[in-house]
Design a protein around this motif. Sequence first.
Motif, PDB file in Angstrom:
ATOM      1  N   ALA A   1      64.620  -0.351  51.277  1.00 44.87           N
ATOM      2  CA  ALA A   1      65.202  -1.490  49.781  1.00 44.87           C
ATOM      3  C   ALA A   1      64.620  -0.475  48.805  1.00 44.87           C
ATOM      4  N   ASP A   2      63.609  -0.274  49.228  1.00 44.37           N
ATOM      5  CA  ASP A   2      62.515   0.497  48.456  1.00 44.37           C
ATOM      6  C   ASP A   2      62.839   1.965  48.202  1.00 44.37           C
ATOM      7  N   ALA A   3      63.618   2.636  48.125  1.00 46.38           N
ATOM      8  CA  ALA A   3      64.382   3.625  48.272  1.00 46.38           C
ATOM      9  C   ALA A   3      66.207   3.855  47.519  1.00 46.38           C
ATOM     10  N   PRO A   4      65.892   3.525  46.430  1.00 51.49           N
ATOM     11  CA  PRO A   4      67.344   3.392  46.165  1.00 51.49           C
ATOM     12  C   PRO A   4      67.812   4.364  45.943  1.00 51.49           C
ATOM     13  N   ALA A   5      67.219   5.057  45.512  1.00 47.26           N
ATOM     14  CA  ALA A   5      68.314   7.233  45.503  1.00 47.26           C
ATOM     15  C   ALA A   5      68.213   7.088  47.129  1.00 47.26           C
ATOM     16  N   GLU A   6      67.759   7.368  47.766  1.00 50.82           N
ATOM     17  CA  GLU A   6      67.804   7.498  49.303  1.00 50.82           C
ATOM     18  C   GLU A   6      69.342   6.247  50.180  1.00 50.82           C
ATOM     19  N   PHE A   7      68.987   5.593  49.713  1.00 48.35           N
ATOM     20  CA  PHE A   7      69.508   4.291  50.457  1.00 48.35           C
ATOM     21  C   PHE A   7      71.315   4.727  50.680  1.00 48.35           C
ATOM     22  N   PRO A   8      71.716   5.327  50.043  1.00 46.58           N
ATOM     23  CA  PRO A   8      73.733   5.181  49.575  1.00 46.58           C
ATOM     24  C   PRO A   8      73.776   6.695  50.621  1.00 46.58           C
ATOM     25  N   LEU A   9      73.221   7.792  50.916  1.00 45.63           N
ATOM     26  CA  LEU A   9      73.143   8.517  51.905  1.00 45.63           C
ATOM     27  C   LEU A   9      73.201   8.373  53.035  1.00 45.63           C
ATOM     28  N   ALA A  10      72.164   7.148  53.300  1.00 40.27           N
ATOM     29  CA  ALA A  10      71.537   6.550  54.583  1.00 40.27           C
ATOM     30  C   ALA A  10      72.893   6.107  55.269  1.00 40.27           C
ATOM     31  N   TRP A  11      73.203   5.476  54.268  1.00 37.70           N
ATOM     32  CA  TRP A  11      74.477   4.186  54.513  1.00 37.70           C
ATOM     33  C   TRP A  11      75.441   5.087  55.257  1.00 37.70           C
ATOM     34  N   ASP A  12      76.090   6.274  53.876  1.00 35.19           N
ATOM     35  CA  ASP A  12      77.202   7.300  54.967  1.00 35.19           C
ATOM     36  C   ASP A  12      77.331   7.651  56.499  1.00 35.19           C
ATOM     37  N   GLU A  13      75.748   8.483  56.088  1.00 32.13           N
ATOM     38  CA  GLU A  13      75.217   8.749  57.251  1.00 32.13           C
ATOM     39  C   GLU A  13      75.686   7.855  58.523  1.00 32.13           C
ATOM     40  N   ALA A  14      75.151   6.654  58.406  1.00 26.10           N
ATOM     41  CA  ALA A  14      75.088   5.567  59.442  1.00 26.10           C
ATOM     42  C   ALA A  14      76.300   5.244  59.592  1.00 26.10           C
ATOM     43  N   THR A  15      77.381   4.519  58.959  1.00 32.35           N
ATOM     44  CA  THR A  15      78.858   3.991  58.765  1.00 32.35           C
ATOM     45  C   THR A  15      79.594   5.767  59.645  1.00 32.35           C
ATOM     46  N   GLU A  16      79.037   6.746  58.902  1.00 34.81           N
ATOM     47  CA  GLU A  16      79.815   7.593  59.497  1.00 34.81           C
ATOM     48  C   GLU A  16      79.701   8.287  61.290  1.00 34.81           C
ATOM     49  N   ARG A  17      78.600   7.738  61.493  1.00 35.06           N
ATOM     50  CA  ARG A  17      78.021   7.726  62.893  1.00 35.06           C
ATOM     51  C   ARG A  17      78.387   6.721  63.633  1.00 35.06           C
ATOM     52  N   VAL A  18      78.245   5.385  63.296  1.00 35.26           N
ATOM     53  CA  VAL A  18      78.828   4.713  64.704  1.00 35.26           C
ATOM     54  C   VAL A  18      79.951   3.595  63.760  1.00 35.26           C
ATOM     55  N   VAL A  19      80.221   3.752  62.855  1.00 35.63           N
ATOM     56  CA  VAL A  19      81.379   2.240  62.582  1.00 35.63           C
ATOM     57  C   VAL A  19      82.710   3.485  62.277  1.00 35.63           C
TER      58      VAL A  19
END
Length: 463
Positions: A347-365
């Motif tokens: 939440a406090d790292a907007p530059a890191e969020f998109p890559l972390a969100w993409d990685e989690a989506t690709e792995r889980v969903v």
Amino acid sequence: MASVIICGAGVVGLTTALLLARDGHEVTVYEGDPSVPPEDPAQAWTAWRRPGVAQFRQPHNLLPRFRGVLAEELPDVIERLVAAGCFEGSALHPLPPSITDHAPRPEDDRFRFLTGRRPVVEAVFAAAAVAAGIRVHRGVRIAGLLTGAPVLADTTHVSGVRTAAGAKAHADLVIDATGRRTRSARWLADVGAPEPSVDAEDGGFAYYTRYFTGPRQPVRRGAPYTEYDTFALLTIPGDNDTWSVTVVTTSGDAPLKALRDPEIFTRVVAACPAQAHWLAGTPVTDIVVMAGILDCRRRFVVDGRPVATGFAAVGDAWACTNPTAARGLSVGLVQAQLLRDVLREHADAPAEFPLAWDEATERVVTPFHDDQLIADRARAAAMNPDRTTEPPSTPSPFGAAAFHDADLFRALLETATCLALPRDVLTRPTIRTRLRTPHPDPTSPDPTPRPLTRTHLLRLLAD
């Protein structure tokens, strides 16, 4: 904590709002459709109109994974759904007649599911959001995105939304939950962001649905989704003593367009022995038709870089598949839960969020989407009345044994109801052992009778 704007007040958007609000984020929801959902379930069905949701009048099955996420995160919403008259059942009942082992297993509760007509279900989530104090602004169409100072070099940073009325609302994160008809690619292009990666194809399915009511739900005698020759039948219990019967065809199958006629629809379903008794109720609708449904997935990280920061998509705004499998809402809730978890870390790292969100989506969903896409292609090929060769088959990794072995049947249900991916279930030592165990009658994987051939079907249409 972050300020969050969610575009879209459907089931997935409202679930995302509830999860984030309960985590302490400041959440605001904007919904383009203006009407307010009635509190009374009967009024929700008869009076509520949602032109922004193409499948609003089509059946929805809230799979065990959907219920599991609610039980873990929002048990009060389950109570609300039941109070609104939604049907509760278990995917284990009834077991196929070829399975004689009826002993319960310790984790059988995970196979419980809920069903209800979409307007009734969505009205429940809307009431839960209001009760949680979430601001839901209806009749507000999003016209575009706002941008702010970049947080990542050479990358557009989304800082809010602009409404069609010209109002501006700022937030740390904008979440697109506007569904299959999302305009996110246009929004991003208008603020100078590159296009997301989009994979889309028309599954070619058409749906002919009729709703019924009666003093009791029909007893299930076959699988909820049963394939016949060039069509399939989907039977789903509903809320408040209602249920639905859907004939699924390919949209290019011209003779089957006659299913719009209630008399012809009835003749076809009546000729299917495992589902004919689902007609033994009072019809409460004419034939509800839907077609032109795309299988589509959007990825907002391209060549290792996010197309924008401060932006995310969930549910059908991220990816959608053939709704016959009923995976959309279940996978959407899994993704909403995942987004909450990723935001906890970033939440406090907007530059890191998109890559972390993409990685989690690709792995889980994403694996759920990919599995369904393969199944959709095989189903469409099998239904094609003009095929000149045998359609490609996608045999179940559990084979015929699942219809004779109670534990393998449970493993099959796990994969069918989004509780687990086939690749994960098949790595379990107990499952591998049972698959190697001989089972009787291996040539009969499904006991459902299927006498209705294409020739018979066309005769029914012509009578």
